[in-house]
Design an enzyme around this catalytic site. Structure first.
Site, PDB file in Angstrom:
ATOM      1  CG  ASP A 161      -5.967  -3.830  -2.260  1.00 14.44           C
ATOM      2  OD1 ASP A 161      -5.101  -3.152  -1.671  1.00 14.44           O
ATOM      3  OD2 ASP A 161      -6.902  -4.391  -1.672  1.00 14.44           O
ATOM      4  CG  ASP A 170       1.079 -20.035   0.039  1.00 14.49           C
ATOM      5  OD1 ASP A 170       0.964 -21.049  -0.677  1.00 14.49           O
ATOM      6  OD2 ASP A 170       0.590 -19.944   1.173  1.00 14.49           O
ATOM      7  CG  HIS A 201      -4.831  -3.178   1.979  1.00 15.10           C
ATOM      8  ND1 HIS A 201      -5.797  -3.394   1.026  1.00 15.10           N
ATOM      9  CD2 HIS A 201      -5.498  -2.982   3.138  1.00 15.10           C
ATOM     10  CE1 HIS A 201      -6.998  -3.320   1.587  1.00 15.10           C
ATOM     11  NE2 HIS A 201      -6.838  -3.080   2.872  1.00 15.10           N
ATOM     12  CG  ASN A 215       1.589 -24.499  -1.490  1.00 21.56           C
ATOM     13  OD1 ASN A 215       1.009 -24.587  -0.405  1.00 21.56           O
ATOM     14  ND2 ASN A 215       2.070 -23.370  -1.959  1.00 21.56           N
ATOM     15  CB  ILE A 217       4.622 -23.474   2.005  1.00 22.61           C
ATOM     16  CG1 ILE A 217       4.071 -22.983   0.657  1.00 22.61           C
ATOM     17  CG2 ILE A 217       5.843 -24.343   1.810  1.00 22.61           C
ATOM     18  CD1 ILE A 217       5.020 -22.058  -0.098  1.00 22.61           C
ATOM     19  CG  ASP A 358     -25.578  -6.025   0.459  1.00 24.66           C
ATOM     20  OD1 ASP A 358     -26.764  -5.679   0.596  1.00 24.66           O
ATOM     21  OD2 ASP A 358     -24.780  -5.428  -0.278  1.00 24.66           O
ATOM     22  CB  SER A 382      -9.391  -4.923   4.063  1.00 28.44           C
ATOM     23  OG  SER A 382      -9.704  -3.640   3.600  1.00 28.44           O
TER      24      SER A 382
END
Length: 400
Positions: A161, A170, A201, A215, A217, A358, A382
């Site tokens: 990507d 995070d 992206h 965690n 957050i 699929d 995406s």
């Protein structure tokens, strides 16, 4: 190949059903592109052709390779030629050579942008609920208690990507920073990037797979598990910042480099949210097919036992979309938040669909990580594809 894919698809779907109850038929965000002739030509020689024989062919047709051989035992060359006329002449001559298997443009792949929002609460992650993710994590803890786990058990997952903002609070537990490298327009050894591209992206797809769970957050990645010890994510940047249809773009060559790097580092699941359509014509008036990329994908899947998951595209129709529609990949369409899993209204309007696709996963209004510690709400295939890649990683963790 088709029968192998059918068997793999059936096995994957059966395991998926046992592990997740991924209901519905779904689709939403991938990408589009055309070839850029100035980006080079790829010449693939037939199996058994030596480097010496390849050089003789190149000398005979009076073309020079500007980049070294890079793919599948060195039988593919990248040519950079100055004009479209030179490229046309080179294609015409090379196609007549018996040692040449294929000649094609170095295709450009693009990605679609997601809509964004400032909210970031796990109770808004409806996709986790629809996919029974918390139940799956608890099941994994029963099958393999935390005390019996080892670092080497982690499934290595790669996203090809725009790179990831690995400094995001995070994304601290499950991202392997040493494997966050840029391959676009680079040669090995590839450098670890200091910052992802301006596009969020890649950070978004990474968050869906690997955001830190429990965690306190933000959100939780689908493959994080209850203890963040199931996967190791490498985020490979295959895109460059040069504008292409108002988006970053990646070439065939750089995507292949990314696949090969991921395989060399032990990846068993690769996620790719990028694409182009077969229906578009390239610079030479020929339909897109990208035999070089398909060969690299086949090598990874059938010889190196890698699962490759791809977004199905966001054109809202049944057109062919590469690489998701290559036989060896799992093509993912996306759904919105639905009430009836058997309704046609499950699928989002922009998602591609059809017999070449699929499987489906949630892809509209999905919360994920953004740049500079932010969060966003995205829509598209995406968002759906990394959900399936994450599920594949969990399946491989339980039963490699």
């Amino acid at each position: 190949m088709k029968s192998v894919k059918k068997r793999r698809r059936l096995l994957f779907c059966l395991l998926l059903g046992i592990l997740f109850c991924l209901s519905a038929v779904n689709y939403c965000l991938a990408e589009s592109t055309e070839a850029n002739g100035g980006n080079g030509l790829l010449i693939t020689f037939k199996t058994g052709v030596t480097k010496h024989q390849a050089k003789k062919v190149m000398k005979k047709v009076n073309v020079i390779a500007k980049d070294k051989m890079f793919q599948r035992k060195g039988n593919t060359l990248l040519l950079r030629l100055d004009s479209s006329e030179m490229r046309r002449q080179a294609i015409s001559k090379l196609k007549k050579e018996s040692a040449v298997a294929s000649v094609q443009p170095n295709y450009r792949y693009t990605l679609g942008e997601t809509s964004s929002s400032g909210d970031s609460f796990i109770d808004r992650q409806w996709n986790l609920d629809y996919m029974d993710v918390p139940e799956a994590w608890d099941l994994i803890d029963k099958v393999k208690p935390q005390a019996l786990r080892d670092e080497k058990d982690k499934v290595i997952v790669a996203t090809l990507d725009t790179g990831v903002d690995y400094q995001h609070p995070d994304l601290q537990k499950n991202v392997a920073i040493e494997n966050c490298v840029t391959v676009a327009d680079r040669e090995s050894p590839y450098p670890v990037y200091g910052k992802a591209l301006p596009s969020s992206h890649g950070t978004g797809t990474a968050g869906i797979i690997a955001a830190t769970s429990n965690n306190g957050i933000g959100i939780a990645g689908i493959a994080a598990g209850n203890h963040n010890d199931l996967i190791s994510l490498m985020a490979i940047n295959v895109f460059h910042s040069e504008g292409y249809t108002s988006q970053a773009s990646a070439s065939t060559v750089d995507i292949i480099k990314g696949i090969e790097y991921a395989c060399a580092k032990g990846a068993k699941v690769i996620n790719m949210c990028l694409g182009h359509s077969e229906g578009d014509s390239d610079l030479f008036g020929l339909p897109h097919d990208d035999a070089a990329l398909e060969a690299a994908i086949n090598d990874a899947v059938y010889k190196k036992d890698v699962v490759i998951v791809c977004s199905a595209g966001n054109n809202g129709d049944a057109r062919i979309w590469y690489p998701s529609d290559f036989d060896a990949t799992i093509s993912v369409i996306n759904t919105k938040k639905y009430k009836n899993a058997w309704s046609r209204k499950c699928k989002t309007g922009r998602s591609n669909f059809g017999s070449s696709k699929d499987i489906s996963a949630p892809g509209r209004g999905v919360y994920t990580t953004g740049l500079d510690g932010s969060y966003k709400k995205g829509c598209g295939t995406s968002m759906a594809a990394p959900s399936v890649a994450a599920v594949a990683a969990l399946v491989r963790y339980v039963n490699p």
